[in-house]
Design an enzyme around this catalytic site. Structure first.
Site, PDB file in Angstrom:
ATOM      1  N   CYS A  94      -8.754  -5.442  -9.654  1.00  0.00           N
ATOM      2  CA  CYS A  94      -8.386  -4.360 -10.565  1.00  0.00           C
ATOM      3  C   CYS A  94      -7.949  -3.184  -9.688  1.00  0.00           C
ATOM      4  CB  CYS A  94      -9.606  -4.020 -11.415  1.00  0.00           C
ATOM      5  SG  CYS A  94      -9.317  -2.784 -12.665  1.00  0.00           S
ATOM      6  N   CYS A 104      -5.011   0.577   6.625  1.00  0.00           N
ATOM      7  CA  CYS A 104      -5.248   2.025   6.715  1.00  0.00           C
ATOM      8  C   CYS A 104      -6.570   2.472   6.112  1.00  0.00           C
ATOM      9  CB  CYS A 104      -4.092   2.795   6.090  1.00  0.00           C
ATOM     10  SG  CYS A 104      -3.975   2.651   4.289  1.00  0.00           S
ATOM     11  N   CYS A 154       0.850  -1.187   0.000  1.00  0.00           N
ATOM     12  CA  CYS A 154       0.000   0.000   0.000  1.00  0.00           C
ATOM     13  C   CYS A 154       0.890   1.243   0.000  1.00  0.00           C
ATOM     14  CB  CYS A 154      -0.902  -0.011   1.233  1.00  0.00           C
ATOM     15  SG  CYS A 154      -1.942   1.457   1.398  1.00  0.00           S
ATOM     16  N   CYS A 208       0.426   3.161   3.503  1.00  0.00           N
ATOM     17  CA  CYS A 208       0.899   2.665   4.807  1.00  0.00           C
ATOM     18  C   CYS A 208       1.961   1.571   4.733  1.00  0.00           C
ATOM     19  CB  CYS A 208      -0.284   2.168   5.637  1.00  0.00           C
ATOM     20  SG  CYS A 208      -0.981   0.598   5.068  1.00  0.00           S
TER      21      CYS A 208
END
Length: 133
Positions: A121, A99, A47, A50
């Site tokens: 996706c 997060c 991510c 985070c």
């Protein structure tokens, strides 16, 4: 996994305007514009907000849809799936469980030759690739 909680002001300070629009406001980057659409580098996709591990390159496949596609998350606890009825459609939103950032959507039963028949996706801008050594 410990949940990360930040104010919107803190997210705005941490993320670029384009990252903030996708990750915190559920925008979508234009198709075929993201840096990971055609990437085949082995590694882990985390991510961008985070750093939580979300997807592995082994589960990435070319769906020709304009965004990076994966057939499964790194771990079932890595993401959370939520109903999304925006834009007059019924979809399933994918968020980072750590997060709460918007990543993209998951679609099932489209007939791709993958083990799960799922297509996660995901917006490139929501990810950062950590290449394997």
């Amino acid at each position: 996994m410990e949940r990360i909680i930040r104010s919107e002001a803190e997210w705005r300070a941490q993320l670029s305007p384009a990252e903030y629009a996708v990750l915190r406001e559920a925008a979508t980057e234009p198709p075929f514009s993201g840096e990971y659409v055609n990437t085949t580098t082995p590694g882990v996709y985390v991510c961008r907000a985070c750093g939580a591990e979300l997807f592995r390159s082994e589960t990435k496949f070319d769906s020709h849809c304009g965004w990076p596609s994966f057939y499964a998350p790194q771990d079932t606890d890595a993401v959370e799936l939520l109903p999304d009825h925006s834009h007059g459609m019924i979809r399933t939103e994918v968020r980072c469980r750590r997060c709460g950032s918007h990543l993209g959507h998951v679609f099932h039963g489209e007939g791709y030759p993958t083990p799960t028949d799922d297509r996660y996706c995901i917006n490139s801008i929501a990810l950062r690739l950590v290449p394997e050594d």
